[in-house]
Write a protein that holds these residues in place. Structure first.
Motif, PDB file in Angstrom:
ATOM      1  N   LYS A  88      -7.364  -6.625   4.326  1.00 15.68           N
ATOM      2  CA  LYS A  88      -6.600  -7.311   5.361  1.00 15.68           C
ATOM      3  C   LYS A  88      -7.317  -7.292   6.707  1.00 15.68           C
ATOM      4  CE  LYS A  88      -2.213  -6.189   5.635  1.00 15.68           C
ATOM      5  NZ  LYS A  88      -1.006  -5.346   5.542  1.00 15.68           N
ATOM      6  N   GLN A  89      -8.237  -6.368   6.863  1.00 12.83           N
ATOM      7  CA  GLN A  89      -8.986  -6.303   8.109  1.00 12.83           C
ATOM      8  C   GLN A  89      -9.923  -7.496   8.260  1.00 12.83           C
ATOM      9  OE1 GLN A  89     -10.912  -2.465   8.121  1.00 12.83           O
ATOM     10  NE2 GLN A  89      -9.009  -1.375   7.686  1.00 12.83           N
ATOM     11  N   ASN A  90     -10.294  -8.108   7.140  1.00 14.46           N
ATOM     12  CA  ASN A  90     -11.223  -9.234   7.160  1.00 14.46           C
ATOM     13  C   ASN A  90     -10.557 -10.583   6.899  1.00 14.46           C
ATOM     14  OD1 ASN A  90     -13.439  -7.434   7.516  1.00 14.46           O
ATOM     15  ND2 ASN A  90     -13.380  -6.981   5.329  1.00 14.46           N
ATOM     16  N   GLN A  91      -9.370 -10.562   6.330  1.00 14.01           N
ATOM     17  CA  GLN A  91      -8.674 -11.810   6.031  1.00 14.01           C
ATOM     18  C   GLN A  91      -7.179 -11.544   5.951  1.00 14.01           C
ATOM     19  OE1 GLN A  91      -9.367 -13.160   1.947  1.00 14.01           O
ATOM     20  NE2 GLN A  91     -10.213 -11.166   1.445  1.00 14.01           N
ATOM     21  N   GLN A  92      -6.400 -12.581   6.124  1.00 14.90           N
ATOM     22  CA  GLN A  92      -4.959 -12.433   6.060  1.00 14.90           C
ATOM     23  C   GLN A  92      -4.529 -12.363   4.602  1.00 14.90           C
ATOM     24  OE1 GLN A  92      -2.841 -15.464   8.121  1.00 14.90           O
ATOM     25  NE2 GLN A  92      -0.834 -14.518   7.842  1.00 14.90           N
ATOM     26  N   CYS A  93      -3.930 -11.251   4.230  1.00 15.79           N
ATOM     27  CA  CYS A  93      -3.555 -11.029   2.837  1.00 15.79           C
ATOM     28  C   CYS A  93      -2.074 -10.684   2.740  1.00 15.79           C
ATOM     29  CB  CYS A  93      -4.363  -9.885   2.219  1.00 15.79           C
ATOM     30  SG  CYS A  93      -6.107 -10.233   1.985  1.00 15.79           S
ATOM     31  N   ALA A  94      -1.361 -11.395   1.907  1.00 11.98           N
ATOM     32  CA  ALA A  94       0.012 -11.019   1.591  1.00 11.98           C
ATOM     33  C   ALA A  94      -0.009  -9.858   0.611  1.00 11.98           C
ATOM     34  CB  ALA A  94       0.740 -12.209   0.978  1.00 11.98           C
ATOM     35  N   PRO A  95       1.086  -9.125   0.473  1.00 13.56           N
ATOM     36  CA  PRO A  95       1.124  -8.065  -0.536  1.00 13.56           C
ATOM     37  C   PRO A  95       0.844  -8.621  -1.929  1.00 13.56           C
ATOM     38  CG  PRO A  95       2.994  -7.888   0.946  1.00 13.56           C
ATOM     39  CD  PRO A  95       2.328  -9.189   1.265  1.00 13.56           C
ATOM     40  N   ILE A  96       0.239  -7.799  -2.771  1.00 10.85           N
ATOM     41  CA  ILE A  96       0.022  -8.177  -4.165  1.00 10.85           C
ATOM     42  C   ILE A  96       1.357  -8.114  -4.897  1.00 10.85           C
ATOM     43  CG2 ILE A  96      -1.207  -7.648  -6.300  1.00 10.85           C
ATOM     44  CD1 ILE A  96      -3.258  -6.115  -4.597  1.00 10.85           C
ATOM     45  N   GLN A  97       1.662  -9.148  -5.658  1.00  5.11           N
ATOM     46  CA  GLN A  97       2.861  -9.156  -6.496  1.00  5.11           C
ATOM     47  C   GLN A  97       2.539  -8.408  -7.794  1.00  5.11           C
ATOM     48  OE1 GLN A  97       5.610 -10.715  -4.798  1.00  5.11           O
ATOM     49  NE2 GLN A  97       3.928 -10.513  -3.337  1.00  5.11           N
ATOM     50  N   VAL A  98       3.272  -7.355  -8.074  1.00  7.71           N
ATOM     51  CA  VAL A  98       2.886  -6.408  -9.123  1.00  7.71           C
ATOM     52  C   VAL A  98       3.903  -6.386 -10.259  1.00  7.71           C
ATOM     53  CG1 VAL A  98       2.639  -3.939  -9.626  1.00  7.71           C
ATOM     54  CG2 VAL A  98       1.505  -4.932  -7.631  1.00  7.71           C
ATOM     55  N   LEU A  99       3.365  -6.383 -11.479  1.00  8.08           N
ATOM     56  CA  LEU A  99       4.152  -6.127 -12.675  1.00  8.08           C
ATOM     57  C   LEU A  99       3.650  -4.848 -13.329  1.00  8.08           C
ATOM     58  CD1 LEU A  99       4.202  -9.707 -14.259  1.00  8.08           C
ATOM     59  CD2 LEU A  99       5.831  -8.722 -12.646  1.00  8.08           C
ATOM     60  N   ILE A 100       4.557  -4.066 -13.839  1.00  6.01           N
ATOM     61  CA  ILE A 100       4.203  -2.872 -14.597  1.00  6.01           C
ATOM     62  C   ILE A 100       4.029  -3.268 -16.054  1.00  6.01           C
ATOM     63  CG2 ILE A 100       4.983  -0.605 -15.392  1.00  6.01           C
ATOM     64  CD1 ILE A 100       6.565  -0.372 -12.769  1.00  6.01           C
ATOM     65  N   PRO A 108       3.137  -0.377   0.929  1.00  9.94           N
ATOM     66  CA  PRO A 108       3.386  -1.575   1.749  1.00  9.94           C
ATOM     67  C   PRO A 108       2.600  -2.808   1.349  1.00  9.94           C
ATOM     68  CG  PRO A 108       2.008   0.003   2.935  1.00  9.94           C
ATOM     69  CD  PRO A 108       2.489   0.700   1.705  1.00  9.94           C
ATOM     70  N   ASN A 109       1.512  -2.632   0.624  1.00 14.05           N
ATOM     71  CA  ASN A 109       0.688  -3.777   0.251  1.00 14.05           C
ATOM     72  C   ASN A 109       0.913  -4.241  -1.180  1.00 14.05           C
ATOM     73  OD1 ASN A 109      -0.785  -3.955   2.805  1.00 14.05           O
ATOM     74  ND2 ASN A 109      -1.608  -1.958   2.196  1.00 14.05           N
ATOM     75  N   LEU A 110       1.940  -3.671  -1.813  1.00 19.16           N
ATOM     76  CA  LEU A 110       2.348  -4.091  -3.158  1.00 19.16           C
ATOM     77  C   LEU A 110       3.824  -4.444  -3.133  1.00 19.16           C
ATOM     78  CD1 LEU A 110       0.721  -1.308  -5.420  1.00 19.16           C
ATOM     79  CD2 LEU A 110      -0.344  -3.376  -4.513  1.00 19.16           C
ATOM     80  N   THR A 111       4.191  -5.484  -3.883  1.00 19.16           N
ATOM     81  CA  THR A 111       5.602  -5.830  -4.071  1.00 19.16           C
ATOM     82  C   THR A 111       5.916  -5.767  -5.553  1.00 19.16           C
ATOM     83  OG1 THR A 111       5.630  -7.299  -2.148  1.00 19.16           O
ATOM     84  CG2 THR A 111       7.367  -7.603  -3.787  1.00 19.16           C
ATOM     85  N   LEU A 112       6.819  -4.888  -5.930  1.00 17.38           N
ATOM     86  CA  LEU A 112       7.225  -4.757  -7.324  1.00 17.38           C
ATOM     87  C   LEU A 112       8.060  -5.961  -7.727  1.00 17.38           C
ATOM     88  CD1 LEU A 112       7.448  -2.996  -9.906  1.00 17.38           C
ATOM     89  CD2 LEU A 112       9.543  -2.019  -8.904  1.00 17.38           C
ATOM     90  N   ARG A 113       7.614  -6.685  -8.764  1.00 13.81           N
ATOM     91  CA  ARG A 113       8.307  -7.895  -9.185  1.00 13.81           C
ATOM     92  C   ARG A 113       8.876  -7.819 -10.604  1.00 13.81           C
ATOM     93  NH1 ARG A 113       7.195 -12.554  -6.291  1.00 13.81           N
ATOM     94  NH2 ARG A 113       8.757 -13.481  -7.664  1.00 13.81           N
ATOM     95  N   GLY A 114       8.363  -6.883 -11.433  1.00 18.81           N
ATOM     96  CA  GLY A 114       8.917  -6.830 -12.779  1.00 18.81           C
ATOM     97  C   GLY A 114       7.999  -6.166 -13.781  1.00 18.81           C
TER      98      GLY A 114
END
Length: 245
Positions: free
Chosen positions: A126-138, A167-173
């Protein structure tokens, strides 16, 4: 790639999209509640271009460097195409940085070390580019096969608890690759296990809304069981040549 091959890919996507819509209706699913993820591993840029021309926007890659090369190509040449990139293969610790820096979704998080590394390295990128959180599946190993990646049912909730704090991961499923069986009843039963687990997880984390399950040979059973994302490769692109990966 010949024009005829490109038209075959486009026709395959149109037919699959129609099959998904019909399955949604058959199993009383909400219209357009199941997303088609085109699994493009080992396939050349031209094949992805044909899929994009047919309206496909989401692609799944199993091999890190191959996926990154494709992502960078399309960022350079198709910056307005709004493509979405999913990493769906097993994750080695030494490859997490490339995944964190390039992919939008990761389906195959199966241990705390990987989740932590993805979070930390996404922060650095994120320091080099604008990054949204990674959408994560287990990834869950529903069949218990030693040859397959994935955590077991008992460990899902501890891993979910950690991911939810990063904070940089979003749990989705959840995601699974069940045992390769041909009879419909067995396919359905395996997928229903994951659906039940997702319901438990969703009760704790309301943002959980995704079940990545179902491939070319078991898509119908997956949709009946509640899949929201089917991962289809061969039925779109044809058989793979693993010598070209």
């Amino acid at each position: 790639m010949t024009c005829s091959h490109q038209s075959i890919i486009q026709k395959n996507i149109e037919q699959l999209s129609q099959q998904i819509r019909e399955a949604e209706l058959r199993y009383s699913r909400e219209p357009h509640s199941v997303q088609l993820l085109a699994v493009s591993k080992t396939k050349p840029i031209e094949a992805l271009q044909a899929a994009i021309h047919a309206g496909q926007k989401s692609f799944g890659e199993n091999y890190v460097q191959e996926g990154v090369d494709k992502i960078q190509h399309f960022k350079q040449h198709y910056s307005q195409s709004e493509l979405e990139w999913h990493f769906i293969g097993p994750i080695q610790s030494n490859k997490t940085r490339l995944i964190a820096e390039n992919f939008d979704w990761v389906h195959s998080v199966d241990r705390e070390k990987i989740a932590q590394r993805l979070n930390d390295q996404r922060e650095e990128s994120k320091q080099n580019q604008q990054c949204a959180p990674i959408q994560v599946l287990i990834q869950v190993n529903t069949s218990g096969e030693a040859s397959k990646s994935g955590t077991n049912h008992d460990q899902v909730f501890a891993l979910a608890e950690l991911i939810n704090t990063l904070p940089n991961l979003t749990l989705r499923g959840l995601m699974s690759i069940p045992e390769n069986v041909s009879d419909y009843a067995s396919q359905l039963a395996a997928f229903q296990q994951l659906t039940a687990l997702k319901a438990q997880l969703q009760a704790l984390y309301p943002q959980v809304d995704t079940l990545s399950m179902g491939m070319s040979g078991d898509m119908q059973a997956a949709i009946e069981a509640g899949s929201t994302m089917v991962r289809i490769g061969t039925a779109i692109f044809g058989e793979r040549d693993y010598n070209k990966k």
